[in-house]
Write an enzyme that holds these catalytic residues in place. Structure first.
Site, mmCIF file in Angstrom:
data_model
loop_
_atom_site.group_PDB
_atom_site.id
_atom_site.type_symbol
_atom_site.label_atom_id
_atom_site.label_comp_id
_atom_site.label_asym_id
_atom_site.label_seq_id
_atom_site.Cartn_x
_atom_site.Cartn_y
_atom_site.Cartn_z
ATOM 1 N N HIS A 84 1.621 2.852 2.889
ATOM 2 C CA HIS A 84 1.798 3.180 3.838
ATOM 3 C C HIS A 84 1.879 4.554 3.820
ATOM 4 C CE1 HIS A 84 5.995 3.070 3.515
ATOM 5 N NE2 HIS A 84 5.864 2.023 3.259
ATOM 6 N N ASP A 85 1.500 5.088 4.872
ATOM 7 C CA ASP A 85 1.609 6.558 5.157
ATOM 8 C C ASP A 85 0.860 7.341 3.870
ATOM 9 O OD1 ASP A 85 2.312 6.253 7.678
ATOM 10 O OD2 ASP A 85 4.152 5.727 6.462
ATOM 11 N N GLY A 142 3.908 4.922 -1.534
ATOM 12 C CA GLY A 142 3.226 4.976 0.226
ATOM 13 C C GLY A 142 3.956 6.517 0.017
#
Length: 147
Positions: A121-122, A139
């Protein structure tokens, strides 16, 4: 003209560009957008709010846009955005962003993600990067161009 294998599942709402090919047993979710000339291999799963640009090649068994592996994720709107001319090899896992990290994972143009790469994520990836087999960005990681 798109080439969709009879066993592929394309949910209502998915948007497929011109000359997209989707292989056997692939799944394309309702909020997915695939750009022109993109190739999706067999058994690929693409779900979530995922936008994929033009001229991408996604090889068998990749999981693209599945929910983030973050215990804080609570179903909020998050996205995965992939640019143009990327090669995403077998068993690659690409997750969208999370609320705490800007809600977007973004991959630029012309990248090679070899087998078993995981972009959590991200993550933000620039253009023309190569991630070798098994590379993991868990992430909140950013890579510039030509890494």
């Amino acid at each position: 003209m798109s080439l969709i294998h009879a066993s592929a599942v394309i949910e209502v709402g998915a948007i497929l560009g011109a000359n997209v090919s989707v292989g056997p047993f692939a799944y394309i979710g309702p909020n997915v957008k695939l750009g022109d000339n993109t190739s999706v291999g067999s058994h690929v799963v693409i779900e979530g709010h995922t936008t994929i640009g033009q001229n991408n090649r996604i090889f068998p068994h990749a999981a693209v846009g599945t929910i983030p592996q973050d215990l804080k994720f609570d179903g909020e709107h998050v996205e995965l955005i992939i640019g143009d001319s990327n090669t995403i090899r077998e068993f690659t896992l690409l997750n969208p962003g999370t609320k705490g990290g800007g809600s977007v994972t973004k991959i630029g143009n012309g990248n090679l993600l070899m087998g078993y790469v995981h972009l959590g994520h991200d993550v933000i990836i620039g253009d023309n990067c190569i991630l070798a087999n098994g590379a993991t960005l868990a992430g909140h990681v950013e890579l510039g161009n030509h890494v």
